[in-house]
Scaffold this motif. Sequence first.
Motif, PDB file in Angstrom:
ATOM      1  N   ASP A 101      45.232  32.512  40.159  1.00  0.00           N
ATOM      2  CA  ASP A 101      44.508  32.169  41.396  1.00  0.00           C
ATOM      3  C   ASP A 101      45.441  32.309  42.600  1.00  0.00           C
ATOM      4  OD1 ASP A 101      41.722  31.154  40.724  1.00  0.00           O
ATOM      5  OD2 ASP A 101      42.935  29.998  39.301  1.00  0.00           O
ATOM      6  N   GLY A 102      45.003  33.066  43.584  1.00  0.00           N
ATOM      7  CA  GLY A 102      45.827  33.241  44.777  1.00  0.00           C
ATOM      8  C   GLY A 102      46.910  34.289  44.611  1.00  0.00           C
ATOM      9  N   GLU A 144      54.226  33.809  42.506  1.00  0.00           N
ATOM     10  CA  GLU A 144      53.445  32.577  42.650  1.00  0.00           C
ATOM     11  C   GLU A 144      52.973  32.405  44.089  1.00  0.00           C
ATOM     12  OE1 GLU A 144      52.051  29.866  41.714  1.00  0.00           O
ATOM     13  OE2 GLU A 144      52.473  29.711  39.579  1.00  0.00           O
ATOM     14  N   ASN A 145      51.915  31.627  44.280  1.00  0.00           N
ATOM     15  CA  ASN A 145      51.462  31.345  45.642  1.00  0.00           C
ATOM     16  C   ASN A 145      51.433  29.855  45.978  1.00  0.00           C
ATOM     17  OD1 ASN A 145      49.160  30.915  43.887  1.00  0.00           O
ATOM     18  ND2 ASN A 145      48.032  30.564  45.782  1.00  0.00           N
ATOM     19  N   ALA A 146      51.539  28.985  44.962  1.00  0.00           N
ATOM     20  CA  ALA A 146      51.348  27.549  45.209  1.00  0.00           C
ATOM     21  C   ALA A 146      52.657  26.787  45.036  1.00  0.00           C
ATOM     22  CB  ALA A 146      50.302  27.000  44.252  1.00  0.00           C
ATOM     23  N   ASP A 155      51.028  34.385  38.235  1.00  0.00           N
ATOM     24  CA  ASP A 155      50.029  33.351  38.367  1.00  0.00           C
ATOM     25  C   ASP A 155      48.684  34.074  38.610  1.00  0.00           C
ATOM     26  OD1 ASP A 155      48.821  30.808  39.034  1.00  0.00           O
ATOM     27  OD2 ASP A 155      49.022  31.402  41.142  1.00  0.00           O
ATOM     28  N   GLU A 172      46.969  22.946  44.428  1.00  0.00           N
ATOM     29  CA  GLU A 172      46.725  24.027  43.483  1.00  0.00           C
ATOM     30  C   GLU A 172      47.685  23.922  42.306  1.00  0.00           C
ATOM     31  OE1 GLU A 172      47.135  28.070  44.899  1.00  0.00           O
ATOM     32  OE2 GLU A 172      46.810  28.798  42.862  1.00  0.00           O
TER      33      GLU A 172
HETATM   34 MG    MG Z   1      48.004  30.250  42.289  1.00  0.00          MG
END
Ligand code: MG
Length: 264
Positions: A35-36, A193-195, A33, A69
């Motif tokens: 963003d983040g 992943e972060n979300a 991913d 997100e």
């Molecule tokens: Mg993300």
Amino acid sequence: LMINIRMDIRESIRQFLVSRGYGRIRLKAVLFDMDGVLFDSMKNHTLAWQKAMAARGISADRNEFYLYEGCTGKGTIDQFFRRIYGREADEKEVEQIYQAKSRFFNEMPTVEIMPGIRDILFDLKKYGLKAILVTGSAQHSLLDRLEKEFPGVFLPAYRVTAADVKQGKPSPEPYLRGLAKAGVRADEALVIENAPMGVQAAVAAGIFTIAVNTGPIPPQKLYEAGADILFPDMLSLAAVFGEIVGLFKEEYLCQERRSPTTSE
Ligand code: MG
């Protein structure tokens, strides 16, 4: 501590293989991913959202935006419109608020690279794994920086952005597109992943999913989304990433699992 993490990861892989009915994972690619994960950009995104809402008279808790997100702009805006006005936002309202959000985002200080991510990308190269980008973003200010920040890592042919899919995360479509573009199967890859919605998308695509909690959301949200394993930040993942790749190479992981039934 390292021994515990190693055991946790091993057990997560084993549970994943059993629940999916995969014999093993022959790791060929890692899907990232953006963003983040690659960029520490979520603080700017969430602040830009908060300002755009405030400009329209809606006061919002900045941390709430971390939970959305991966949503489309309309999806995020409707969360507030339904609650406050009891209806969805119309096209014009969505456009106005989203434009304001983009403007605030582009006015903010330059987004930094996520600490630790370069070490992970170094390991990828070392083990000969493909890197695939899977983002719902259409944000050119970040997409255009990929080649400069990570030279030769994210090949244009292995990128999935907002323009490539009909349905965004949490649909599995973006991750399935990523696998198809790189010519690898779900049991030959893993996702970072972060979300929560990104995790849902990756899990629905049948891929082993490492969640990294690079924002302020409760860890439980990432487990509920189906994360196979969770790290509190990217540096913790970077510290053991090479070992994780090694664990996937251990063929006996699932044989261990089979032995109790076959010995009857
Ligand atoms: Mg993300």
